[in-house]
Design an enzyme around this catalytic site. Structure first.
Site: not given
Length: 353
Positions: A103, A145-147
């Site tokens: 993200h 830090v991902e979705m």
């Protein structure tokens, strides 16, 4: 699909003592029959199909829903990232970059492990913090830090799309409100159980076929004799236990970043500092770069680092080449997954952020 304890104990004894139980052979010409017997004690073929998880049958409706969710970018807050972004089925179940982009173009802290055959692992993630694929599926969706999404927002998104409401009803019949975050994870897990890669040349060798050439047989012999198989055993040739990275000699900070203490973050136990799950080696030729840091691009270099850091063996060029050639025989039949056509959003679907 894990080795029984008695079989595992015998297998590890063989791995730790090399090929002493086998008839003496020239190092470059191992006895194929004896080597096959030893290999069958240490490893196992990838199964053709997984029918259940945790004793529960997997249904076709769950798999079909999970496939759509696997490619669904609306599980992410930005509507840009899907599971397949970091675990691309077309590229060995990984994304082939040092660390994944999440993200807001943030870089993740570790290399993305392959999803292929992940159902065969003892636990998920490099540090084993997820017990199974269901628990693992929840993590990236919520990680900032991902979705960077939330369970509530995911549920609102899925409930706003009639086709998903119907798909969840079919996948989880009898539930009062089947569209929920837990069932999202269960559906993703069901789909992931189909991402197995049987019928590698190594599996054919285990089954009795003369599918490995002389160099690959020597590589397998060295893999066992040098001690690689003491950590990389079982059907996934790894993924079954945790070990310190740098048993004999700790590699440099680029390969083993000082700030990432591995399983210590899960257990808060000092002895777990720099301990990681042994990487599963199935399809390893497809999943560069290597190690949790993703800083080693050549498979041969990874083999050499493991030899010196874990085993105390400075492998010569011919040994590295032979082991590398053997590892390439672990590439199995890749999943054939057609890209699904996803249902459209509605006026009530949360907008991307």
């Amino acid at each position: 699909m894990r080795l029984r304890s008695t079989t595992l104990a015998a297998a590890l004894a063989l791995a730790c003592t090399g090929l002493d139980a086998m008839p003496a052979q020239a190092a470059d010409k191992p006895d194929a029959a004896a080597l096959r017997e030893t290999a069958n004690a240490l490893f196992a073929p990838v199964p053709q199909k997984i029918d259940q998880v945790r004793g529960q049958a997997i249904t076709a409706a769950q798999v079909e829903l999970g496939k759509s969710l696997w490619f669904e970018p609306r599980l992410s807050r930005s509507h840009v990232l899907s599971c397949n972004t970091c675990h691309n089925i077309a590229t060995g179940g990984a994304d082939n970059v040092p660390t994944s982009i999440g993200h807001g173009w943030q870089k993740g802290p570790r290399n993305s492990p392959t999803v292929l055959n992940a159902v065969l692992n003892i636990a998920q993630f490099w540090d084993g913090r997820a017990e199974d694929l269901k628990e693992q599926a929840k993590g990236p969706v919520q990680a900032s830090v991902e979705m960077n999404n939330t369970p509530e927002r995911v549920e609102a998104t899925l409930r706003s799309i009639p086709a998903y409401v119907e798909a969840f009803r079919k996948a989880f019949p009898g539930e009062r409100e089947p569209v929920n975050f837990e069932n999202m994870a269960r559906a993703l897990e069901a789909f992931e159980t189909t991402l197995v890669t049987p019928d590698s040349r190594f599996d054919q060798f285990l089954a009795g076929k003369d599918s490995l050439d002389a160099s690959e047989l020597r590589g397998l012999s060295l893999f066992i004799d040098k001690g690689c198989a003491s950590c990389h055993f079982g059907p996934n040739v790894g993924g079954q236990a945790y070990y310190p990275f740098g048993v004999v000699a700790r590699p440099g900070a680029e390969v083993l970043p000082a700030g990432d203490k591995g399983r210590f973050a899960v257990t808060q136990t000092a002895s777990d500092e720099y301990v990681f799950r042994a990487a599963p080696l199935r399809n390893v030729e497809l999943t560069a770069p290597y190690f949790h840091s993703g800083q080693v691009w050549e498979l041969g270099q990874a083999v050499a680092i493991m030899g010196s850091s874990q085993l105390g063996h400075e492998l010569d060029a011919s040994e590295v080449e032979a082991i590398t050639r053997f590892l390439k025989t672990l590439t199995g039949r890749q999943p054939q997954v057609a890209n699904p056509v996803l249902p459209p959003s509605t006026s009530t679907t949360p907008r991307p952020e």
